[in-house]
Write a protein that holds these residues in place. Structure first.
Motif, mmCIF file in Angstrom:
data_model
loop_
_atom_site.group_PDB
_atom_site.id
_atom_site.type_symbol
_atom_site.label_atom_id
_atom_site.label_comp_id
_atom_site.label_asym_id
_atom_site.label_seq_id
_atom_site.Cartn_x
_atom_site.Cartn_y
_atom_site.Cartn_z
ATOM 1 N N ALA A 70 0.846 -1.304 -0.025
ATOM 2 C CA ALA A 70 0.018 -0.002 -0.116
ATOM 3 C C ALA A 70 0.749 1.130 0.026
ATOM 4 O O ALA A 70 0.577 2.180 -0.700
ATOM 5 C CB ALA A 70 -0.780 -0.071 1.447
ATOM 6 N N LEU A 71 1.973 1.210 0.854
ATOM 7 C CA LEU A 71 2.710 2.465 0.685
ATOM 8 C C LEU A 71 3.597 2.828 -0.496
ATOM 9 O O LEU A 71 3.480 3.855 -1.122
ATOM 10 C CB LEU A 71 3.738 2.209 1.918
ATOM 11 N N VAL A 72 3.974 1.374 -1.020
ATOM 12 C CA VAL A 72 4.617 1.609 -2.359
ATOM 13 C C VAL A 72 3.685 2.097 -3.649
ATOM 14 O O VAL A 72 4.176 2.854 -4.314
ATOM 15 C CB VAL A 72 5.482 0.191 -2.728
ATOM 16 N N ARG A 73 2.511 1.444 -3.322
ATOM 17 C CA ARG A 73 1.729 2.016 -4.442
ATOM 18 C C ARG A 73 1.122 3.466 -4.347
ATOM 19 O O ARG A 73 0.763 4.242 -5.330
ATOM 20 C CB ARG A 73 0.151 1.128 -4.222
ATOM 21 N N ASP A 74 1.203 3.954 -3.061
ATOM 22 C CA ASP A 74 0.808 5.368 -2.773
ATOM 23 C C ASP A 74 1.821 6.222 -3.476
ATOM 24 O O ASP A 74 1.563 7.379 -3.695
ATOM 25 C CB ASP A 74 0.539 5.584 -1.200
ATOM 26 N N GLN A 75 3.039 5.721 -3.415
ATOM 27 C CA GLN A 75 4.287 6.716 -3.744
ATOM 28 C C GLN A 75 4.401 6.652 -5.505
ATOM 29 O O GLN A 75 4.755 7.602 -5.920
ATOM 30 C CB GLN A 75 5.587 6.195 -3.095
ATOM 31 N N THR A 76 4.079 5.608 -5.903
ATOM 32 C CA THR A 76 4.226 5.322 -7.310
ATOM 33 C C THR A 76 2.952 5.249 -8.380
ATOM 34 O O THR A 76 3.036 5.688 -9.443
ATOM 35 C CB THR A 76 4.931 3.968 -7.667
ATOM 36 N N GLY A 77 1.790 5.177 -7.599
ATOM 37 C CA GLY A 77 0.740 5.158 -8.421
ATOM 38 C C GLY A 77 0.314 3.702 -9.020
ATOM 39 O O GLY A 77 1.067 3.048 -8.819
ATOM 40 N N THR A 78 -0.802 3.584 -9.287
ATOM 41 C CA THR A 78 -1.329 2.383 -9.686
ATOM 42 C C THR A 78 -0.594 1.777 -10.893
ATOM 43 O O THR A 78 -0.037 0.607 -10.842
ATOM 44 C CB THR A 78 -2.981 2.119 -9.957
ATOM 45 N N GLU A 79 -0.494 2.715 -11.969
ATOM 46 C CA GLU A 79 0.295 2.276 -12.975
ATOM 47 C C GLU A 79 1.729 2.066 -12.916
ATOM 48 O O GLU A 79 2.384 0.982 -13.390
ATOM 49 C CB GLU A 79 0.207 3.265 -14.235
ATOM 50 N N GLY A 80 2.140 2.969 -12.087
ATOM 51 C CA GLY A 80 3.604 2.719 -11.903
ATOM 52 C C GLY A 80 4.085 1.757 -10.939
ATOM 53 O O GLY A 80 5.199 1.003 -11.266
ATOM 54 N N PHE A 81 3.102 1.093 -10.162
ATOM 55 C CA PHE A 81 3.302 0.034 -9.404
ATOM 56 C C PHE A 81 3.112 -1.073 -9.995
ATOM 57 O O PHE A 81 4.136 -1.950 -10.119
ATOM 58 C CB PHE A 81 2.108 -0.001 -8.256
ATOM 59 N N LEU A 82 2.507 -1.200 -11.254
ATOM 60 C CA LEU A 82 2.322 -2.489 -11.717
ATOM 61 C C LEU A 82 3.495 -2.737 -12.939
ATOM 62 O O LEU A 82 3.959 -3.534 -13.213
ATOM 63 C CB LEU A 82 0.998 -2.322 -12.812
ATOM 64 N N VAL A 83 3.984 -1.340 -13.366
ATOM 65 C CA VAL A 83 5.002 -1.502 -14.245
ATOM 66 C C VAL A 83 6.462 -1.778 -13.343
ATOM 67 O O VAL A 83 7.130 -2.733 -13.802
ATOM 68 C CB VAL A 83 5.619 -0.090 -14.983
ATOM 69 N N GLY A 84 6.660 -1.112 -12.315
ATOM 70 C CA GLY A 84 7.714 -1.785 -11.287
ATOM 71 C C GLY A 84 7.644 -3.059 -11.002
ATOM 72 O O GLY A 84 8.758 -3.806 -10.840
ATOM 73 N N LEU A 85 6.528 -3.771 -10.513
ATOM 74 C CA LEU A 85 6.257 -5.138 -10.055
ATOM 75 C C LEU A 85 6.596 -5.747 -11.271
ATOM 76 O O LEU A 85 7.225 -6.968 -11.335
ATOM 77 C CB LEU A 85 4.717 -5.294 -9.632
ATOM 78 N N GLY A 86 6.127 -5.827 -12.714
ATOM 79 C CA GLY A 86 6.794 -6.428 -13.559
ATOM 80 C C GLY A 86 8.175 -6.323 -13.960
ATOM 81 O O GLY A 86 8.621 -7.775 -14.462
ATOM 82 N N LEU A 87 8.850 -5.283 -13.745
ATOM 83 C CA LEU A 87 10.163 -5.367 -14.148
ATOM 84 C C LEU A 87 10.999 -5.747 -12.967
ATOM 85 O O LEU A 87 12.146 -6.440 -13.003
ATOM 86 C CB LEU A 87 10.767 -3.789 -14.332
ATOM 87 N N ALA A 88 10.608 -5.569 -11.595
ATOM 88 C CA ALA A 88 11.354 -5.867 -10.569
ATOM 89 C C ALA A 88 11.393 -7.512 -10.228
ATOM 90 O O ALA A 88 12.182 -7.969 -9.791
ATOM 91 C CB ALA A 88 10.731 -5.254 -9.214
ATOM 92 N N VAL A 89 10.336 -8.201 -10.814
ATOM 93 C CA VAL A 89 10.394 -9.546 -10.636
ATOM 94 C C VAL A 89 11.313 -10.368 -11.648
ATOM 95 O O VAL A 89 11.735 -11.553 -11.509
ATOM 96 C CB VAL A 89 8.790 -10.217 -10.975
#
Length: 504
Positions: A70-89
């Motif tokens: 929730a904290l990471v999504r709050d700082q990156t936004g939903t779209e940024g969170f999904l992009v970051g999740l896809g690349l970080a994995v």
């Protein structure tokens, strides 16, 4: 004591005591548990329940996971969170495979590795993001200089907080799973999985933030901040966080192999590893403030050599575990628990893999029922084609083969633990329950001996580790089967020594 009280005690009827000679008869008359009238009181038993502990740990990690996401999504936004999740994995499977490969000699249970990864990704990341934010704000308020607060927080506060939070997972495994923490390799693997989880969550934050900046300024492609961040964190330095925390793991690994009476050493080594991890982390974070070429200087002059040194130490420790097998297990072979060829096969990763494959192929070859090839039946005409095995028989053979391979893998794991336990006893690092643990491991080996012993003997001969001049005397000097013809092995009763009575 008054005379009246003595007379009163003498006047009471005598209560007969249970005779020790009748203890068997008395215990046999005890009713079954479901008919007990007097049950043990469950005072404090809930804390000792394994189910309760697992549920508590999973609940805490799940809550930490929800909070950090929730904290990471709050700082990156939903779209940024999904992009970051896809690349970080993307680098996660590489990191996990590397540490799992290192741990092939005596693999740690997956529950320990998954706990370590989850702790780094959720609990340690949550502690780090809250503590770092609070410390940075406090420094900015005290100094009235936000830029200096960011630099000081990254080079001083963040290494201390993050490495301490990650080291907590290694400490918990070291304390509560002590039997499964036997040396440097275990410390490196546990620390590596913990740091990989932490880096995974941190990469989501950094990549998601970079993607948000690209969206604002309209950049994309190779020149974008997202691509640059991914290249630096996932391509150039995917082992950065694992490398820091591995220093702590090495300290715990050295403490695990130290004698139990050396308490100062067992405490000082993990602390020294933690301090080195903090120092290396601080140098890495502060490299950006050393000028335009500071990052490359630290990366090339310091990070790469240290990574090579730690990698060499981890591989050397793994080879040392294999040498321990060849040094400690012959004593059990001399006592009749193992065949003389087994220590030779168990000390080779190639032979161990070949033994598992041979155990699996043996059942597949057996269902064919014909060593001359499928469809051939001696005694019939040349054109006769014998019926092949049914689909059910093939499926059963595959299942039996997988079970046999699993039995050999378990046998190899127990034998490795036995050698490690004996080495600890030689160094004075084994606990007072050494005899019980040794007997338990021998019991597990005994249960799988009929499947694993001939497979390992075959592997020792097939890999050339059991050379003719090293063949033992009778009854072990029976000729080996020709492994090149059938791709399996045959059980040979002459390879099995006179067995001692099984443990009870």
């Amino acid at each position: 004591m008054s005379d009246g009280s003595v007379q009163q005690r003498q006047s009471q009827p005598a209560v007969p005591l249970l005779e020790e000679q009748r203890v068997g008869e008395i215990l046999a008359a005890v009713p079954e548990r479901r008919h007990w009238r007097y049950r043990p009181r469950r005072v404090g038993m809930v804390w000792r329940s394994r189910t309760f502990r697992i549920a508590a740990v999973c609940t805490v990690l799940a809550l930490c996971g929800l909070a950090i996401l929730a904290l990471v999504r709050d700082q990156t936004g939903t779209e940024g969170f999904l992009v970051g999740l896809g690349l970080a994995v993307l680098p996660v499977p590489l990191l996990m495979a590397a540490f799992r490969w290192l741990d092939r000699v005596e693999p740690a249970p997956w529950r320990n590795l998954l706990f370590s990864f989850a702790w780094g990704a959720f609990a340690a990341a949550l502690v780090a993001i809250i503590a770092n934010s609070f410390a940075t704000r406090w420094i900015a308020t005290a100094t009235a200089d936000p830029s200096d607060a960011d630099t000081l927080g990254a080079t001083v506060i963040a290494p201390v907080v993050e490495e301490s939070a990650k080291a907590a997972a290694v400490l918990l495994i070291f304390l509560f799973r002590r039997r499964e923490f036997n040396g440097i390799v275990d410390g490196v693997v546990i620390a590596g999985f913990t740091a990989s989880g932490f880096a995974f969550t941190e990469n989501i934050l950094y990549l998601g933030t970079a993607f948000g900046e690209d969206q604002q300024i309209g950049t994309s492609g190779v020149v974008s901040m997202t691509a640059a961040t991914f290249f630096v964190r996932a391509v150039m330095s995917p082992f950065a966080h694992p490398l820091f925390t591995v220093l702590t793991g090495i300290g715990f690994g050295l403490a695990a192999v130290s004698a139990r009476h050396r308490r100062i050493r067992r405490i000082a080594l993990p602390l020294l590893g933690l301090v080195l991890a903090m120092g290396m982390h601080a140098l890495w974070n502060g490299s950006a403030s050393l000028g335009p070429y500071g990052f490359y200087a630290v990366y090339g002059v310091f990070m790469v050599p240290v990574f090579g040194l730690v990698t060499w130490l981890a591989i050397w420790s793994r080879r040392r575990e294999l040498r321990t097998l060849s040094a400690e297990l012959p004593a059990y072979a001399a006592a009749g628990w193992l065949t003389p060829a087994e220590p030779l096969a168990l000390s080779s990763m190639r032979a161990r893999g070949m033994a598992r494959d041979a155990a699996r192929q043996r059942h597949v070859a057996a269902v064919r029922g014909n060593p001359y090839g499928p469809g051939y039946a001696p005694g019939y005409g040349q054109g006769y084609v014998a019926p092949g095995p049914s689909a059910r028989a093939k499926a059963q053979a595959k299942a039996n083969g997988r079970a046999a391979a699993r039995a050999v893998a378990e046998y190899e794991s127990f034998a490795t633990s036995l050698a490690s336990l004996r080495r600890q006893a030689r160094r004075g690092a084994a606990g007072p329950d050494f005899a019980e643990r040794e007997l338990e491991l021998l019991h597990h080996l005994w249960q799988r001996r009929d499947v694993a012993a001939p497979a390992l003997t075959y592997a020792a001969h097939a890999t050339g580790r059991l050379r003719p001049h090293r063949l033992p005397a009778a009854p072990y000097a029976y000729p080996f089967p020709q492994h090149t013809q059938y791709g399996g092995y045959g059980y040979n009763p002459y390879l099995t020594p006179h067995r001692p009575p099984p443990p009870h």
